[in-house]
Design an enzyme around this catalytic site. Structure first.
Site, short mmCIF file in Angstrom:
data_model
loop_
_atom_site.label_atom_id
_atom_site.label_comp_id
_atom_site.label_asym_id
_atom_site.label_seq_id
_atom_site.Cartn_x
_atom_site.Cartn_y
_atom_site.Cartn_z
N VAL A 1 0.84 -1.06 0.00
CA VAL A 1 0.00 0.00 0.00
C VAL A 1 0.88 1.12 0.00
O VAL A 1 0.52 2.17 -0.13
CB VAL A 1 -0.70 -0.02 1.29
N LEU B 1 -1.71 -1.46 9.87
CA LEU B 1 -2.22 -0.56 8.84
C LEU B 1 -1.39 -0.69 7.58
O LEU B 1 -0.16 -0.76 7.65
CB LEU B 1 -2.18 0.88 9.35
N SER B 2 -2.06 -0.73 6.41
CA SER B 2 -1.36 -0.56 5.16
C SER B 2 -0.37 -1.70 4.94
O SER B 2 -0.76 -2.86 4.88
CB SER B 2 -0.68 0.81 5.19
N ALA B 3 0.93 -1.41 4.84
CA ALA B 3 1.92 -2.48 4.74
C ALA B 3 1.86 -3.35 5.98
O ALA B 3 2.04 -4.58 5.90
CB ALA B 3 3.32 -1.89 4.58
#
Length: 683
Positions: free
Chosen positions: A10, A153-155
């Site tokens: 991401v 979150l994200s990665a």
């Protein structure tokens, strides 16, 4: 020269955050601002992934306490992710928190390497380093090995998938904040595609990837909670549905939700096994962009501690994901029993007029915090003490049938809705005026694929009761309201490739309805994003005009053996411009991401050197640029320019230009050099 490029979960495009109603302009705290809450731990194993370990240990910890592993997103640090509120909640509920931290030496944007095979397999790389952090906590503290959880979150969310898949014997649950399914990508190139438009596999195909991560394992798998913004342009929100399919199939349950409700106004679905145990849940965060959802206005039950601190990618969206995830994990042992509630007046089928007294009875094992009364899904009153009642002014409602519901809440946030009753209003508003409705997205002529948000605006003299979206005249779903805007995520895979019509129909409580103008769109599942990585023998795509740009023979990536494109302009008492261009067919909401490295030098005050990215659809428009007069701009490492908005050119065929220009009429020293690589254009 050599380079290692990463998309990060991401990751690669975290520079842009599109979150309606939320600000991402606040600065992320530096490590020194919040490390008082964290303690760094060294010597936690062989650490093959070369990660850092930070922990938070609340005071007066009991024996056999739970542990939560929380992983930050790209461009963040461990300390920055404490803004999600896990430390404050840990102080209250008494669990440990571990924060793995990536380093720029592993990934230049601090992304966990969720797409690297060597970092996502059991017993290897970053996955093993994180598991060793759990082992260290168990060795140093009294941790309940059956209550170890992971979130990110994200990665960090993509890495949450990884840890749940490769270490199901370690983790009892996972919570994914805008992540990507396990093994969607195994390279940088496929990572771009996973981020957007995403990868569409069957539930069985997804599940086989997880089951292959730990061959021979026959034990239970972690329960999974998924959270994703519907306006996330960094990681396509279709990844949430694919993640749900992956983990429901792993658990051997179907993809039909057993519970479909709203929590704090957001659509929430729960998938249970035959025993009624919730194993997978999803939250569609309407209008939210890329980040973790918090609500600083809310205090954790029984405390004065706020649910997080808003900042970059930690977004105040009026729902506390940290609290709801903790409850899903079972960390809140004080109260997991929801209240019971029933409407006691008026009677089902009653005819009502004027002021209507609404009453309800409610009980809870600990205590009822409040009862909310709703008419047609809209709150009309709240009472915090028994007898629970409110007055509804039905004279302001349209004549006709209305649905009444009572919802009870306890202090722990558990809630239950009563069975609905139906009443008929007379003496109300005689409403013969139909709503107005307009379809705002997609645009007429758009080419669509994957999951696409259908949006419409609607208004009514009394009030809009619902908005349906229609494809080819058939209702495909009901919009989720946010003010006067209604949104529905449409999976285009449910229709055939070709031309389709899309429209919206709005209703009011009196039954009046209006249909928007329809638009014609083309669904094309093969309309993948444009990507270019420059293989050994030249560009991978047709339509390039390299001019005097060349493939740099010294710039190999190693993993894919690709080259970069190099352009140089040395003026020598002249003005020199070098242009490389390619023709690209854009889809709806196109965005440009690419990697660059610059060496710009203006030798004197009259010199000018520049690098530009230009889009031409008849007229040149600069969409990215760096210009220098006297002085230099040297990028010794590769820089990614992510998510540049090309929506002004949606569904057009354009020429994408990369231009280096140097002007120097008084010396031979000035120069403008640029290298570009990893070009990607897509939604």
């Amino acid at each position: 020269m050599s380079k290692r490029r990463f998309v990060g979960a991401v990751g690669a495009v975290l520079a842009l955050l599109g979150c309606g109603g939320s600000s991402s302009s606040e600065e992320t705290p530096s490590l020194g601002e919040v490390t008082s809450a964290l303690t760094q731990v060294t010597g936690f194993g062989s650490n093959p992934g070369n990660l850092k370990m930070w922990k938070h240990v609340p005071a007066n910890m009991p024996a056999n306490a739970p542990l939560v592993v929380a992983m930050h997103g790209c461009t963040q640090t461990a300390s920055a992710y404490t803004q999600a509120g896990w430390n404050a909640l840990a102080e209250h509920l008494k669990f440990y928190v571990v924060y793995p931290e990536q380093s720029s030496s592993n990934n230049q944007t601090n992304c966990f390497n969720w797409f690297e095979p060597g970092d996502t397999a059991r017993g290897q790389g970053e996955a093993l380093s994180i598991k060793q952090m759990v082992d260290k906590m168990k060795a140093d503290h009294s941790v309940d090995g059956g209550r170890v959880f992971v979130t990110g979150l994200s990665a960090g969310a993509a890495m949450t998938h990884v840890m749940a898949a490769v270490y199901p014997d370690v983790f009892a649950g996972g919570a994914v904040m805008a992540g990507i399914p396990y093994k969607c990508a195994t390279s940088m190139t496929s990572g771009f595609s996973c981020m957007s438009p995403g990868s569409d596999k069957t539930p069985a195909q997804w599940a086989s990837l997880v089951r292959g991560a730990y061959s021979g394992y026959s034990g239970p798998y972690p329960k999974m909670s998924f959270w994703h913004g519907t306006s996330d342009y960094t990681v396509k929100n279709s990844n949430q549905n694919e993640g749900m399919e992956q983990w429901t199939a792993v658990h051997g349950i179907d993809q039909t939700p057993d519970v479909s409700d709203t929590v704090e106004g957001y659509p929430h679905k729960v998938y249970k096994d035959s025993a009624g145990t919730a194993l997978v849940e999803t939250y569609d965060l309407t209008g939210m962009g890329h980040g973790t959802a918090i609500d600083p206005a809310v205090k954790f039950p029984g405390t004065t501690a706020a649910c997080g601190t808003a900042g970059a990618y930690v977004l105040d969206t009026n729902i506390c994901s940290t609290w709801y995830v903790a409850r899903f994990f079972g960390l809140d042992n004080s109260d997991t029993v929801a209240p019971t509630v029933s409407l006691t007046a008026p009677a089902n089928g009653a005819s009502v007029s004027g002021g209507v007294r609404l009453t309800a009875s409610a009980t809870d094992n600990v205590g009822v915090a409040q009862v909310q009364f709703l008419v047609d899904g809209t709150p009309v009153g709240t009472d915090t003490t028994p007898p629970y009642e409110a007055t509804w002014n039905s004279a302001a409602a349209a004549n006709g049938t209305h649905a009444l519901v009572a919802r009870a809440f306890d202090a722990a946030g558990n809630s239950t809705a009563s069975s609905p009753i139906s009443v008929t209003v007379s003496g109300g508003v005689s409403d013969t005026t139909a709503p107005t409705v307009a379809l705002t997205s997609p645009a007429s002529g758009a080419t669509l694929f994957g999951s696409v948000n259908l949006t419409a605006t609607a208004s009514d003299n009394i009030g809009v009761s619902r908005v349906d979206f229609l494809v080819d005249g058939t209702v495909v779903g009901q919009g989720t309201p946010s003010g006067s805007t209604y949104t529905f995520p449409w999976n285009t895979a449910t229709v055939s490739t070709g031309t389709h019509t899309v429209a919206a129909r709005a209703f009011d409580a009196a039954g009046n309805s209006a249909l928007s103008s329809s638009v014609s769109v083309t669904v094309n599942a093969a309309a993948e994003r444009f990507t270019e990585t420059f293989s050994q023998n030249g560009p991978d795509n047709p339509g390039w005009n390299l001019g005097e740009w060349t493939l740099d023979p010294s710039d190999q990536t190693g993993a894919s053996s690709s080259k970069s494109l190099a352009g140089a302009a040395v003026p020598a008492f002249n003005t020199v411009t070098r242009t490389a261009s390619v023709t690209v067919k854009l889809t709806a909401s196109p965005r440009l991401t690419y990697w660059r490295k610059l060496d710009l030098s203006g030798a004197n005050t009259s010199a000018s050197v520049s690098f530009q990215v230009v889009v031409n659809d008849g007229t040149d428009t600069v969409v990215d640029s760096v210009t220098k007069g006297l002085g230099t701009v040297t990028e010794s490492a590769w820089t990614q320019r992510a998510n540049l908005d090309l929506s002004a050119y949606a569904n057009k065929t354009v020429t994408l230009k990369f231009i280096v220009t140097a002007k120097d009429l008084s010396s031979t020293v000035s120069r403008a050099k640029a290298w570009v690589d990893g070009i990607s254009v897509g939604p």
